[in-house]
Enzyme design. Structure first.
Site, PDB file in Angstrom:
ATOM      1  N   ASP A  13      39.880  47.168  48.006  1.00 58.96           N
ATOM      2  CA  ASP A  13      38.778  48.119  47.986  1.00 58.96           C
ATOM      3  C   ASP A  13      37.823  47.723  49.127  1.00 58.96           C
ATOM      4  O   ASP A  13      37.933  46.620  49.679  1.00 58.96           O
ATOM      5  CB  ASP A  13      38.080  48.066  46.631  1.00 58.96           C
ATOM      6  CG  ASP A  13      36.911  49.020  46.552  1.00 58.96           C
ATOM      7  OD1 ASP A  13      37.049  50.153  47.044  1.00 58.96           O
ATOM      8  OD2 ASP A  13      35.857  48.628  46.026  1.00 58.96           O
ATOM      9  N   ASP A  53      36.782  50.253  39.770  1.00 56.47           N
ATOM     10  CA  ASP A  53      38.213  50.217  40.039  1.00 56.47           C
ATOM     11  C   ASP A  53      39.025  49.837  38.803  1.00 56.47           C
ATOM     12  O   ASP A  53      40.130  49.293  38.926  1.00 56.47           O
ATOM     13  CB  ASP A  53      38.507  49.200  41.157  1.00 56.47           C
ATOM     14  CG  ASP A  53      37.829  49.591  42.455  1.00 56.47           C
ATOM     15  OD1 ASP A  53      37.821  50.793  42.766  1.00 56.47           O
ATOM     16  OD2 ASP A  53      37.304  48.708  43.142  1.00 56.47           O
ATOM     17  N   ASP A  94      36.186  45.406  43.150  1.00 53.70           N
ATOM     18  CA  ASP A  94      34.940  44.817  42.653  1.00 53.70           C
ATOM     19  C   ASP A  94      34.842  44.839  41.138  1.00 53.70           C
ATOM     20  O   ASP A  94      33.882  44.337  40.566  1.00 53.70           O
ATOM     21  CB  ASP A  94      33.713  45.501  43.273  1.00 53.70           C
ATOM     22  CG  ASP A  94      33.646  46.988  42.945  1.00 53.70           C
ATOM     23  OD1 ASP A  94      34.435  47.452  42.107  1.00 53.70           O
ATOM     24  OD2 ASP A  94      32.804  47.679  43.535  1.00 53.70           O
TER      25      ASP A  94
END
Length: 796
Positions: A503, A698, A694
């Protein structure tokens, strides 16, 4: 087990002698005598709970039950809020106790789960606090004859230490017996024909028998009890061939001594017991050492705190239990003390040691307004801290629970080793019978020694130790470097990963974005647009929301109402009677009613603000890259893994970050479900995907990846969906995880290869009579020791 006369003279539940008045209880339709009301009540509870089979399956008596209701048990209810806890059990004797305790607690109203680990004597229970209390659990256990208390690390450690000392005593007795028996066995071996008469040989044999008895009756207890438990369950474990080897060698030697002909193997028996206990003691020491990180975490939880009840009016403090701290309490943390709970510093400047939590070796400067996690150590000077969460919810307490959970599963390679070990035991028993029958036909005098050697040399201890010892050492090593592996398959799958997907915000970047530019469309000023956007984002923890609030003008603004958050797109709400949308261009365009204005020179991620029929502003928000991000990407690519950048930010911003880091595959403007779809398409193409995010937005893709890592923080630890957590504020531990995974799998394969090769070589040697029993015992113990010592290299 007992005749009727003795049964009538003792308590049916606890086995104590009956004296005076008796309290009968009905068990299986038969009136059984009990010595006291407590034992009678325990028997009635067992029968009423449908657990009467306990008396048919037990191998020892239940513990004596104190009479009375024990009102002091109600004191434990003071800490009963979480609905989950661990308990230490005393009085356990066998697997029947495990079955009884778990079944009895599952019948307690409000208890949803009860799991007892027989090796650690630690019980984990989950219950509904509205329907069940800790005292009810303790009373239920006391009613069936077991003393229990809420888990206490120090008390439980003392109990484990007693078990270690007992194993050492058994090892010492076996070693002493082995040395003394050898004093009598060596002259017999060295004597040539005619140099020692039969009477002296017999005397040596009887002396060896007397010296062997302590080793067999006391030191070998763990093997006989373990074999009995395995046979009762119908699963032949590794204790079965060990017990059979010891029993067969001892019984055969006694029979030969009584008959006056044949070989005696008392020296082999004592040596086998000593060497196997030595390998188990080495294994126990290795496991305790490998669990050192968890013990350090548990020791880092302070038991007390200095609460300042009238701060700031007065500065007096009182010593209270850390478990009683509540949000809003103010505590004084002296230099050298651990922070009792998560909180915010309200007074004092200091330095904090977070090594226990994040693996960082350097201290951090902290001052008023800074958040400090529970378990951090105050290094410099005294500070005043306002508690933000109860001690049981502190970062360190949560971390301890996660570490405990992490050791519950097994990876596929460990399950494979266990299955092979279980089958090898059954095959070993069949092979032993075949070897005995073959030698009985060829040379009956060599049948017994060959069978014993096969039982001893092929004990699958090394095979069963190969994987768990290595994984325990690797997990401890990672935890000390700031990586908490939560799932059993983490290291195994990470080593096999073909794609590493990152990410962007909070992962490759620092997660502290700033508003770099604000462009307005219309008469509204930039500060007014920021104030409106900040009102909409008032309650959001998203990094972009925090950047907008930080850039907004100081002072009170009109609060937002009727807020509705759309995951991955933005937020809608009413401010000052007007309805606004803040988020992606596509999301805001639905309310604005037309395409967004063309803007050049984007400086990062674009967040748009609009209202009904018009666009109001665009905020360019950019984040700084983590300084270690480029090295991490290069290392994975050098290892042959494909690195992918997958983000919900605009495509342009994602492409810019990918270009700076040298990532060739990047995809932006992806909603959470689209991220999951992207990962699934990779998996359908044969990829093994490792996802790094994080841990906040997600969750879906972290769960969907083959293995996943979440950037750790005090707030995110409670809502983890990942297989592992990077505890510090850095990506560097991810490389440690990759290196450790590679070493772990290599060492596990080495251990399995060694154990398998050893058995392939040792079995034919023992079956053909080339190895006698004492050489077989040396080979078996050496094999286990090599496996354990090789695994401990992972701690370096």
């Amino acid at each position: 087990m007992r005749d009727d006369a003795s049964a009538a003279a003792t308590c049916f539940h606890c086995g104590l002698a009956l004296a005076g008045q008796r309290w009968p209880a009905l068990v299986d339709g038969i009136e059984r005598p009990m010595c006291c009301p407590g034992c009678a009540a325990a028997a009635e509870v067992i029968v009423d709970a449908g657990c009467a089979d306990y008396y048919a399956t037990r191998t020892g008596y239940g513990a004596t039950v104190p009479d009375g209701d024990a009102p002091e048990l109600d004191l434990f209810d003071a800490s009963d809020n979480a609905g989950e806890g661990s308990f230490t059990i005393e009085g356990m004797r066998c697997a029947a106790c495990v079955w009884l305790i778990e079944r009895r607690l599952q019948a307690v109203p409000g208890v949803s789960e009860a799991t007892l680990n027989v090796s650690s004597e630690r019980l984990r229970v989950r219950w509904d606090p509205a329907r069940c209390k800790v005292s009810a659990i303790l009373r239920a256990l006391r009613a069936i004859g077991y003393t229990a208390y809420p888990y206490d690390a120090q008390r439980h450690g003392e109990q484990l230490e007693r078990a270690r000392r007992k194993l050492f005593r058994q090892l010492f007795i076996a070693g002493l017996a082995m040395m003394q028996v050898m004093m009598y066995a060596v002259p017999v071996y060295m004597a040539t024909d005619g140099t020692m008469d039969a009477d002296m040989t017999a005397l040596m044999g009887w002396a060896s028998l007397l010296l062997t008895l302590p080793a067999v009756l006391y030191s070998a207890q763990p093997f006989f009890l373990g074999a009995w438990r395995d046979l009762r369950r119908g699963v032949p474990g590794m204790d079965v061939p060990v017990a059979l080897g010891i029993g067969a060698a001892f019984a055969g030697s006694v029979a030969a001594l009584v008959r006056g002909q044949g070989e005696v193997y008392f020296d082999s028996v004592t040596m086998f017991v000593f060497l196997l206990l030595a390998s188990r003691y080495l294994e126990l020491t290795a496991r305790r050492r490998a669990a050192g990180a968890l013990e350090s975490l548990q020791a880092g939880l302070p038991a007390s705190a200095q609460r300042m009840g009238a701060y700031p009016t007065t500065r007096t403090s009182e010593l209270v239990a850390a478990a009683t701290l509540q949000p809003g309490d103010v505590v004084l943390v002296a230099p050298g003390q651990a922070v009792p709970a998560d909180g915010v510093i309200v007074e004092g400047d200091t330095e904090a040691d977070l090594a226990l939590l994040t693996g960082e070796s350097r201290t951090r400067r902290m001052g008023p307004g800074d958040s400090l996690p529970g378990g951090a150590v105050n290094v410099a000077q005294a500070i005043v801290l306002r508690v933000g969460a109860a001690a049981r919810d502190s970062t360190l307490a949560m971390l301890v629970r996660l570490v405990e959970r992490a050791g519950q599963g097994k990876p596929q390679i460990a399950l494979w080793a266990d299955r092979v070990a279980a089958w090898s035991v059954a095959a070993l028993l069949v092979l032993t019978v075949l070897v005995f029958m073959a030698w009985q036909a060829i040379d009956p005098a060599r049948a017994w020694p060959a069978a014993i050697a096969v039982l001893v040399v092929t004990c699958p201890c090394a095979l069963s130790l190969a994987t768990p010892t290595a994984l325990a050492a690797a997990t401890d090593s990672l935890l000390r470097r700031g990586v908490l592996a939560l799932s059993a398959h983490t290291l195994e799958t990470f080593e096999r990963a073909t794609h590493v997907v990152f990410d962007k915000t909070g992962t490759l970047t620092l997660g502290r974005p700033r508003v770099r530019a604000t462009q307005v469309f219309g008469p509204a000023a930039a500060h007014a647009a920021l104030a409106t956007a900040a009102a909409l984002e008032e309650g959001s923890a998203h990094p972009l929301a925090q950047a907008i609030r930080a850039a907004a003008p100081a002072g009170r603004h009109t609060p937002a109402r009727e807020l509705h958050y759309t995951v991955g797109q933005g937020i809608e709400g009413e401010v000052g009677g007007q309805r606004y949308r803040l988020g992606s261009a596509a999301f805001v365009a639905v309310l604005a009613g037309r395409a967004p204005p063309a803007v050049d020179g984007a400086q990062g991620s674009a967040v748009w603000l609009g209202q009904g029929g018009s666009w109001l502003a665009r905020f360019d928000i950019a984040d700084d890259l983590r300084p270690e991000a480029q090295d991490v990407v290069r290392c994975f690519e050098a290892a042959g893994k494909t690195v992918v950048l997958l983000s919900g930010d605009e495509t342009g911003a994602v492409a810019a970050v990918a270009a700076r880091l040298g990532i060739r595959q990047a995809a932006g403007a992806r909603l959470p479900e689209q991220k999951l779809d992207y990962v699934r398409r990779l998996q359908e193409g044969g990829a093994v995907v490792a996802m790094v995010g994080d841990g906040i937005n997600d969750a879906a893709v972290l769960r969907g990846a083959d293995v996943s890592f979440a950037m750790g923080s005090g707030a995110a630890l409670a809502q983890l969906h990942a297989d592992a957590v990077l505890l510090g504020d850095s990506l560097a531990p991810l490389l440690d995880a990759a290196h450790t995974a590679r070493r772990s799998l290599r060492i596990i394969r080495q251990n399995l290869a060694w154990a398998s090769a050893y058995n392939l070589l040792a079995i034919p040697a023992a079956a053909t009579g080339l190895l006698n029993p004492w050489l077989a015992s040396i080979g078996m113990a050496a094999s286990s020791a090599i496996v354990v010592l090789n695994a401990l290299r992972l701690r370096n």
